[in-house]
Enzyme design. Structure first.
Site, PDB file in Angstrom:
ATOM      1  N   TYR A 133       7.192 -17.656   8.574  1.00  0.00           N
ATOM      2  CA  TYR A 133       5.793 -18.290   8.475  1.00  0.00           C
ATOM      3  C   TYR A 133       4.906 -17.043   8.102  1.00  0.00           C
ATOM      4  O   TYR A 133       4.794 -16.228   8.796  1.00  0.00           O
ATOM      5  CB  TYR A 133       5.640 -18.743  10.006  1.00  0.00           C
ATOM      6  CG  TYR A 133       4.177 -19.108  10.353  1.00  0.00           C
ATOM      7  CD1 TYR A 133       3.324 -19.625   9.275  1.00  0.00           C
ATOM      8  CD2 TYR A 133       4.083 -19.564  11.737  1.00  0.00           C
ATOM      9  CE1 TYR A 133       2.113 -20.110   9.543  1.00  0.00           C
ATOM     10  CE2 TYR A 133       2.518 -20.042  11.909  1.00  0.00           C
ATOM     11  CZ  TYR A 133       1.864 -20.247  10.983  1.00  0.00           C
ATOM     12  OH  TYR A 133       0.475 -20.855  11.445  1.00  0.00           O
ATOM     13  N   LYS A 169       6.847 -21.272   5.317  1.00  0.00           N
ATOM     14  CA  LYS A 169       5.915 -22.058   5.767  1.00  0.00           C
ATOM     15  C   LYS A 169       4.540 -21.006   5.069  1.00  0.00           C
ATOM     16  O   LYS A 169       4.504 -20.057   5.645  1.00  0.00           O
ATOM     17  CB  LYS A 169       5.602 -22.180   7.299  1.00  0.00           C
ATOM     18  CG  LYS A 169       4.349 -22.952   7.265  1.00  0.00           C
ATOM     19  CD  LYS A 169       3.735 -22.993   8.749  1.00  0.00           C
ATOM     20  CE  LYS A 169       2.635 -23.752   8.860  1.00  0.00           C
ATOM     21  NZ  LYS A 169       1.569 -23.211   9.857  1.00  0.00           N
TER      22      LYS A 169
END
Length: 294
Positions: free
Chosen positions: A135, A162
């Site tokens: 992330y 992400k």
């Protein structure tokens, strides 16, 4: 397993009661509302107040979401923390609870070097036998993830990223230098569904989709079906709704929009507090100007 990670995936807002405790009934209701409309859920992320909750709260929220979904759509759990051992603990718990994948920011607070970040994710990948996503959120962690770091982590088994850099050039570099054939790119915003989805992104984790999943899903479907005239119009409408959301803090905006949709959104995680009626009225008026049906 990563083939199921596609489409629109809201970063589910965690609902708290007035005492600051997780509101299980309210959270289940929101999860159910979303599960019927979207392609997956991302829990305990930024919108879900993951880094602000205790380990016990994060584990319980994970369990509630997975139990409520009952396998209908994939649930991805954010497990990032300042302490690497906490991240591993949360990741193993998420796997055992039934998550299809976990995502983690790099450990934050300290200014870790890229080699430190590689060591951290290599250990996480090696100890958790479900897909691990990085992330990338430099705004909250203070850490930049270099493309060479992604290349190395891909070799070590990282499933994807992400990306919340809000930098389209970073997406283009991931696409061309890391490659998307066996590496899943997930956009961290609804603002970039066009162009990222038509150019190979698998999914978008969209805060706005907490409150208005229908229009964000419609945009995604138009994009993958190459209905570009429709998609461009929908992207502009989504961007306009996003601006309304940001008339206050983005998380608080979602709480207010959910309330307008008849969904009990409770309270945000302390010390955040819901804004006054004047902000609610501004948001309501802006939605009315956009002819949004609540």
């Amino acid at each position: 397993m990563t083939k199921n990670i596609r489409g629109i995936i809201p970063p589910v807002v965690t609902i708290f009661n007035a005492d600051g405790k997780v509101d299980e009934a309210g959270y289940r209701n929101l999860v159910e509302f979303l599960t019927e409309k979207v392609h997956g859920l991302f829990v305990c992320g930024t919108y879900g107040a993951g880094p602000a909750m205790t380990l016990e709260e994060r584990k319980r929220v994970t369990e509630i979401a997975i139990d409520q979904v009952k396998g209908r759509i994939p649930v991805i759990v954010h497990v990032g923390a300042a302490c690497p051992e906490d991240t591993l603990d949360l990741a193993l718990h998420a796997k055992n609870a039934g998550a299809v994948a976990v995502a983690s920011v790099a450990p934050f607070y300290y200014k870790y070097k890229q080699a430190d970040i590689i060591r951290f994710f290599n250990e996480l990948i090696s100890k958790v036998d479900i897909p691990v996503f990085l992330y990338n959120n430099p705004k909250t962690t203070g850490l930049e993830i270099e493309i060479e770091t992604l290349k190395e982590l891909k070799k070590l088994g990282l499933a994807g990223i992400k990306d919340s850099t809000f930098d389209l050039s970073y997406f283009y570099r991931v696409k061309t230098e890391v490659g998307l054939d066996d590496f899943v790119y997930v956009s961290g915003t609804e603002a970039f569904i066009i162009p990222t989805i038509p150019l190979g992104a698998s999914a978008a984790i969209c805060g706005l989709a907490n409150a208005f999943p229908e229009i964000v899903v419609e945009l995604y479907e138009a994009a993958i079906n190459k209905e570009y005239e429709k998609a461009f119009e929908l992207q502009e409408r989504v961007n306009a709704l996003r601006q309304v959301q940001h008339l206050t803090d983005s998380i608080l905006g979602i709480h207010i929009m959910l309330k307008f949709r008849g969904i009990n959104s409770g309270y945000p995680k302390k010390p955040l507090a819901l804004p006054g009626n004047d902000v609610e009225e501004r948001i309501k008026a802006a939605l009315k100007n956009l002819d949004v049906k609540l």
